[in-house]
Motif scaffolding. Structure first.
Motif, PDB file in Angstrom:
ATOM      1  N   SER A 156       0.830  -1.200   0.000  1.00 34.65           N
ATOM      2  CA  SER A 156       0.000   0.000   0.000  1.00 34.65           C
ATOM      3  C   SER A 156       0.865   1.251   0.000  1.00 34.65           C
ATOM      4  CB  SER A 156      -0.923   0.000   1.226  1.00 34.65           C
ATOM      5  OG  SER A 156      -1.657   1.206   1.312  1.00 34.65           O
ATOM      6  N   ALA A 157       1.937   1.233   0.797  1.00 37.12           N
ATOM      7  CA  ALA A 157       2.840   2.377   0.839  1.00 37.12           C
ATOM      8  C   ALA A 157       3.516   2.581  -0.510  1.00 37.12           C
ATOM      9  CB  ALA A 157       3.886   2.163   1.929  1.00 37.12           C
ATOM     10  N   ALA A 158       3.972   1.488  -1.120  1.00 32.12           N
ATOM     11  CA  ALA A 158       4.666   1.590  -2.401  1.00 32.12           C
ATOM     12  C   ALA A 158       3.753   2.108  -3.503  1.00 32.12           C
ATOM     13  CB  ALA A 158       5.235   0.221  -2.785  1.00 32.12           C
ATOM     14  N   PHE A 194       1.648   8.667  -6.052  1.00 34.67           N
ATOM     15  CA  PHE A 194       0.499   9.572  -6.040  1.00 34.67           C
ATOM     16  C   PHE A 194       0.707  10.721  -5.043  1.00 34.67           C
ATOM     17  CE2 PHE A 194      -1.177   5.532  -7.605  1.00 34.67           C
ATOM     18  CZ  PHE A 194      -1.849   5.956  -8.745  1.00 34.67           C
ATOM     19  N   TRP A 195       1.301  10.408  -3.882  1.00 34.73           N
ATOM     20  CA  TRP A 195       1.635  11.489  -2.943  1.00 34.73           C
ATOM     21  C   TRP A 195       2.609  12.469  -3.606  1.00 34.73           C
ATOM     22  CZ3 TRP A 195      -1.358  12.120   1.022  1.00 34.73           C
ATOM     23  CH2 TRP A 195      -1.882  11.040   1.745  1.00 34.73           C
ATOM     24  N   ILE A 254      -1.251  15.975   5.530  1.00 30.10           N
ATOM     25  CA  ILE A 254      -2.443  15.159   5.288  1.00 30.10           C
ATOM     26  C   ILE A 254      -2.128  13.688   5.539  1.00 30.10           C
ATOM     27  CG2 ILE A 254      -4.050  14.353   3.508  1.00 30.10           C
ATOM     28  CD1 ILE A 254      -3.841  17.151   2.230  1.00 30.10           C
ATOM     29  N   GLY A 255      -0.991  13.239   5.024  1.00 27.57           N
ATOM     30  CA  GLY A 255      -0.591  11.857   5.243  1.00 27.57           C
ATOM     31  C   GLY A 255      -0.382  11.542   6.713  1.00 27.57           C
ATOM     32  N   MET A 256       0.155  12.472   7.470  1.00 29.35           N
ATOM     33  CA  MET A 256       0.408  12.249   8.891  1.00 29.35           C
ATOM     34  C   MET A 256      -0.901  12.138   9.680  1.00 29.35           C
ATOM     35  SD  MET A 256       3.643  14.854   9.044  1.00 29.35           S
ATOM     36  CE  MET A 256       4.170  14.727  10.740  1.00 29.35           C
ATOM     37  N   GLY A 303      -0.371   2.058   5.688  1.00 33.58           N
ATOM     38  CA  GLY A 303       0.638   1.898   4.646  1.00 33.58           C
ATOM     39  C   GLY A 303       0.607   3.038   3.646  1.00 33.58           C
ATOM     40  N   ALA A 304      -0.589   3.444   3.244  1.00 37.07           N
ATOM     41  CA  ALA A 304      -0.705   4.589   2.332  1.00 37.07           C
ATOM     42  C   ALA A 304      -0.109   5.845   2.953  1.00 37.07           C
ATOM     43  CB  ALA A 304      -2.169   4.814   1.968  1.00 37.07           C
ATOM     44  N   ALA A 305      -0.338   6.036   4.247  1.00 31.40           N
ATOM     45  CA  ALA A 305       0.236   7.191   4.942  1.00 31.40           C
ATOM     46  C   ALA A 305       1.759   7.116   4.974  1.00 31.40           C
ATOM     47  CB  ALA A 305      -0.320   7.268   6.359  1.00 31.40           C
ATOM     48  N   LEU A 306       2.298   5.914   5.143  1.00 31.93           N
ATOM     49  CA  LEU A 306       3.755   5.744   5.142  1.00 31.93           C
ATOM     50  C   LEU A 306       4.347   6.150   3.796  1.00 31.93           C
ATOM     51  CD1 LEU A 306       6.341   4.671   6.527  1.00 31.93           C
ATOM     52  CD2 LEU A 306       5.785   2.427   5.588  1.00 31.93           C
TER      53      LEU A 306
END
Length: 408
Positions: free
Chosen positions: A253-255, A260-261, A276-278, A307-310
């Protein structure tokens, strides 16, 4: 060497480097507890002691990177091969003497090589990003950090997929050889400061100092969750066998989110998108506190969101730091020794505090645990990261990126 940098090579090398970093804190303690009966407290103490070694050796490795500027490709190859051999020794070789001492020796070789390679790799990235059109630091960061996350994904599930920890270590050795070959033309001998002033340059700069503090508090939640992950899944969720799928979901998910981030940050600004991610990370970690036995689907959703946030953390914060280094000291390879130390210190500090604390609270790895011990595990895994993230948010929001460096 001329021409634009080959970004896929940076991604592959980052994958190899990352596979030897965070996954060690996930796999190694539990492996040595299960295989050799080493206590959690002893392992945590060794991990922390090795990080204290970095206080001394990282500045020296930064200077070594500067002095070996002309033969960087060769020195990097030696460091990669040393790290690969130590990984094999850690997981695929029966300890030749006391397991705890063997553990410490192999990790010393892995961590020292890791530090040197991180310094060289990030310093080279600052120089290479300047040869790209547009927002070069973000472009390179997307490839580098996405590669790192894919490397963590592979290393996290490799023991399950390829026949245990011995297979994982051998696969890492193969990846190391491929990474050396892919990256060998990218070591362009970027100018570095051989006077040993890189640390001072960073510490005198108010923005760089604050970014290092943000990195410290922002990396700590991942350090906490990585240290406790296998114990949380096995004992709190009572879902043995799900560790691999959950780790894969988290890091994959992070990868997938990282590019996109990066694209979002090009339009809205790195700091705003990182904040936003934090916040997403806090919402995810906080939800884990209330999970209990059998809540596997809920934990899967938490892995997906956290994972997306990471992905935001690993892409945008290094890009902010690299951009600042390009402004104040583009040749200071020692500066990336500080960056490397901060990320590793959080993992070691988590190990030396959390593992003994769990043991003191009555938690027994792989055993029957009472309600109080399990509740302590939940609070450490879910609530503590939220507190640390809030501190990181406050620090990041307070930074004035228009501040000038303090020269002295």
């Amino acid at each position: 060497m001329t021409g634009a940098p080959r970004l896929p090579a940076f991604g592959l090398f980052a994958a190899m480097l990352a596979a030897a970093g965070l996954p060690l804190y996930i796999h190694a303690p539990k492996f040595y507890v299960d295989e050799y009966g080493v206590s959690l407290a002893a392992l945590g103490t060794v991990l922390f002691a090795l990080r204290l070694l970095d206080v001394v050796q990282d500045p020296l490795l930064g200077r070594l990177a500067a002095r070996l500027q002309e033969t960087r490709a060769v020195s990097v190859a030696v460091a990669v091969l040393t790290m690969a051999a130590a990984m094999v020794g850690l997981f695929a070789v029966e300890p030749l003497f006391a397991p705890l001492i063997w553990f410490a020796l192999m990790l010393t070789l892995v961590f020292s090589s890791f530090s040197y390679l991180t310094i060289c790799f990030y310093a080279e990235g600052v120089s290479s990003a300047g040869q790209l059109t547009g927002q070069g630091h973000l472009q390179l960061a997307r490839w580098r950090e996405t590669g790192a996350l894919l490397g963590i994904c592979a290393a996290s599930v490799a023991p399950v997929l390829i026949g245990g920890y011995g297979g994982f270590a051998l696969a890492f050795a193969v990846l190391a050889g491929v990474a050396i070959r892919a990256m060998h033309r990218e070591w362009r001998g970027a100018r570095v400061d051989s006077g040993g002033t890189g640390f001072l340059t960073v510490l005198r700069d108010p923005v760089a100092r604050k970014l290092l503090l943000v990195a410290l508090f922002n990396a700590a939640p991942v350090a906490v969750s990585s240290t406790l992950f296998l114990f949380f899944v096995e004992s709190r969720l009572q879902a043995p066998g799900w560790e691999g799928p959950f780790l894969l979901l988290f890091f994959l998910s992070a990868a997938l989110a990282a590019p996109f981030w990066g694209k979002f940050a090009e339009r809205a600004g790195e700091r705003r998108v990182l904040l936003i991610g934090m916040v997403l990370s806090i919402l995810s970690f906080g939800s884990a506190v209330w999970l209990g036995a059998g809540d596997t689907w809920a934990f899967g959703l938490i892995c997906l969101a956290s994972g997306a946030a990471l992905g935001a953390d690993m892409t945008l914060l290094p890009a902010l730091f690299a951009r600042r280094m390009a402004d104040i000291s583009p040749g200071a390879s020692e500066a990336f020794g500080l960056w490397s130390f901060v990320s590793k210190f959080t993992l070691a500090f988590a190990a030396v505090t959390l593992l003994p604390l769990l043991e003191a609270g009555g938690f027994e790895a792989g055993g029957a645990n009472g309600a109080e011990a399990l509740w302590l595990l939940s609070l450490l895994y879910g609530a503590l990261p939220c507190v640390l993230k809030l501190l990181a948010i406050g620090l990041l929001a307070s930074i004035d990126f228009g501040e000038r460096s303090v020269r002295g």
